[in-house]
Design a protein around this motif. Sequence first.
Motif, short mmCIF file in Angstrom:
data_model
loop_
_atom_site.label_atom_id
_atom_site.label_comp_id
_atom_site.label_asym_id
_atom_site.label_seq_id
_atom_site.Cartn_x
_atom_site.Cartn_y
_atom_site.Cartn_z
N UNK A 44 0.84 -1.21 0.00
CA UNK A 44 0.00 0.00 0.00
C UNK A 44 0.87 1.25 0.00
N UNK A 45 1.91 1.26 0.85
CA UNK A 45 2.80 2.42 0.93
C UNK A 45 3.48 2.68 -0.41
N UNK A 46 3.93 1.63 -1.07
CA UNK A 46 4.62 1.81 -2.36
C UNK A 46 3.65 2.28 -3.44
N UNK A 47 2.46 1.69 -3.47
CA UNK A 47 1.48 2.06 -4.49
C UNK A 47 1.09 3.54 -4.36
N UNK A 48 0.80 3.97 -3.15
CA UNK A 48 0.40 5.37 -2.93
C UNK A 48 1.60 6.30 -3.03
N UNK A 49 2.73 5.87 -2.44
CA UNK A 49 3.90 6.74 -2.39
C UNK A 49 4.55 7.01 -3.73
N UNK A 50 4.31 6.16 -4.71
CA UNK A 50 4.88 6.37 -6.04
C UNK A 50 3.85 6.97 -7.00
N UNK A 51 2.71 7.35 -6.48
CA UNK A 51 1.66 7.99 -7.28
C UNK A 51 1.53 9.44 -6.81
N UNK A 103 -0.86 3.35 4.18
CA UNK A 103 -1.32 4.63 3.67
C UNK A 103 -0.69 5.79 4.44
N UNK A 104 -0.59 5.64 5.75
CA UNK A 104 -0.10 6.74 6.60
C UNK A 104 1.41 6.97 6.44
N UNK A 105 2.17 5.95 6.02
CA UNK A 105 3.61 6.13 5.87
C UNK A 105 4.03 6.21 4.41
N UNK A 106 3.09 6.29 3.50
CA UNK A 106 3.40 6.26 2.07
C UNK A 106 4.26 7.44 1.63
N UNK A 107 4.24 8.53 2.41
CA UNK A 107 5.01 9.72 2.05
C UNK A 107 6.51 9.46 2.02
N UNK A 108 6.97 8.37 2.68
CA UNK A 108 8.42 8.13 2.73
C UNK A 108 9.01 7.92 1.34
#
Length: 240
Positions: A44-51, A103-108
């Motif tokens: 989830x983090x990678x999917x959101x963080x790279x979008x 979702x909450x850490x996706x900003x990394x």
Amino acid sequence: MNEFTTVRRSISGARSAQIDEGLRAHMNKVYGLMSVAMIITGAVAYFVGTNDQLLYAIFSTPLQWVVMLAPLGVVFLFGAMVNRLSVAAAQAVFWGFSALMGLSISYIFAVYTGFSIAQTFLITAIAFAGLSLYGYSTKKDLSGMGSFLIMGLIGLVVAMIVNIFLGSPAIMFAISVIGVLIFAGLTAYDTQKIKSTYLQMANGGQTQWLEKAAIMGALSLYLNFLNMFMLLLYLFGNRE
């Protein structure tokens, strides 16, 4: 009389072997549940963080506070309601929580380099494995440090909330260093607690609670790992 003693020892030995086998299965289940949760969080983090569009929609609006604070509310609610949930429902909540954490850490992925994230994850995994192994195998009773670590954790959360308003890099650095030490200690402590909880339930015949105990144990280790990873990333991660 000697024959009776021999039979009793044989029964006791068989019972002990059965518990040891059950303990191994229980710990494997705990680590398995934790691993699946980490995979969900990472995906989830990678999917959101790279979008970029999703990141902007979440972290440039007040929605970011919902995303950041929701996991804390879920984990407290889950702890209060777990005894009333079925095993399947408790596991589903755990998976949902792990997705919310992702979702909450996706900003990394927008802040740190991919190599830095992977390197920090590997370091955290090695440290976690060593600490958890120590907690599982040590003969030393770690229960005495539990209250101290919990108090330290509460103080850490308060300091992090205060620093949201202060925005002090020095305070955040101190929080990160102390936090790593606290979660390292909690990893060993929680592992031993999971083991002792199983032994108490198995010896007391309370096997009906073991499935939920495995989920709660996986949750505690998952939180220790994730928090240690995030703090180490802040300390040593290379920013974009």
